[in-house]
Design a protein around this motif. Structure first.
Motif: not given
Length: 173
Positions: A43-44, A61-63, A97-105, A132-138
């Motif tokens: 999670l970003v 920052d990444v969780r 680009v961070l992947s796989p990642a999300a900016a939502h739970d 972007g926070d789309f299809e597993g890519v932030v």
């Protein structure tokens, strides 16, 4: 020898049938995900910046475990998914680009608390945007007036991805 082969095939079949749900990724079709179970996707959660004597720093920052990250130069910025141009001032841009990642739970609520679109007044860094926070890519973007000279690295505990952008040393009174 024949009995061992038959036994191995039978055991494999039982394990495949019994373990189907256990071997599928969480959230896969037909695989229940327990409420409150932690997400395996990184999670970003924030992006921040600061100015230093010889460089500006962008920190993401990444969780969770840091996913693979790519940084590349681009001439224009567009929001992922829609393709709409990002109105970030600058002549040069970096996309992170961070992947796989999300900016939502897992319920769809945003966990990202950083800037969505912000002008920055540092010697090198002029703007930051979540594009972007789309299809597993932030995707995050950084804007500059001059072509950035940068280096990247990771920091741990907590997980962070860092982009340091060089600029001429300036004396301040």
């Amino acid at each position: 020898m024949h009995h061992r082969h038959v036994l191995a095939v039978a055991v494999t079949g039982v394990l495949l049938v019994a373990g189907t749900g256990a071997t599928a990724p969480a959230g896969a079709a037909g695989t229940p995900v327990a409420r409150g179970s932690p997400s395996v996707t990184a999670l970003v959660v924030d992006a921040r910046w600061g100015g230093h004597a010889a460089f500006d720093r962008l920190v993401i920052d990444v969780r969770g475990a840091m996913p693979p990250v790519t940084v590349h130069r681009t001439r224009t910025l567009h929001y992922d998914g829609s393709g709409i141009r990002v109105p970030l001032a600058g002549r040069h841009f970096l996309e992170v680009v961070l992947s796989p990642a999300a900016a939502h739970d897992d319920t769809g609520r945003p966990v990202y608390r950083g800037p969505r679109l912000l002008t920055v007044s540092l010697p090198a860094l002029k703007g930051v945007a979540l594009t972007g926070d789309f299809e597993g890519v932030v995707t995050l973007a950084a804007a500059f007036d001059a072509a950035p000279v940068y280096k990247t690295f990771r920091l741990h505990s907590p997980e962070r991805f860092v982009v340091d952008i060089a600029h001429p040393v300036s004396c301040r009174d």
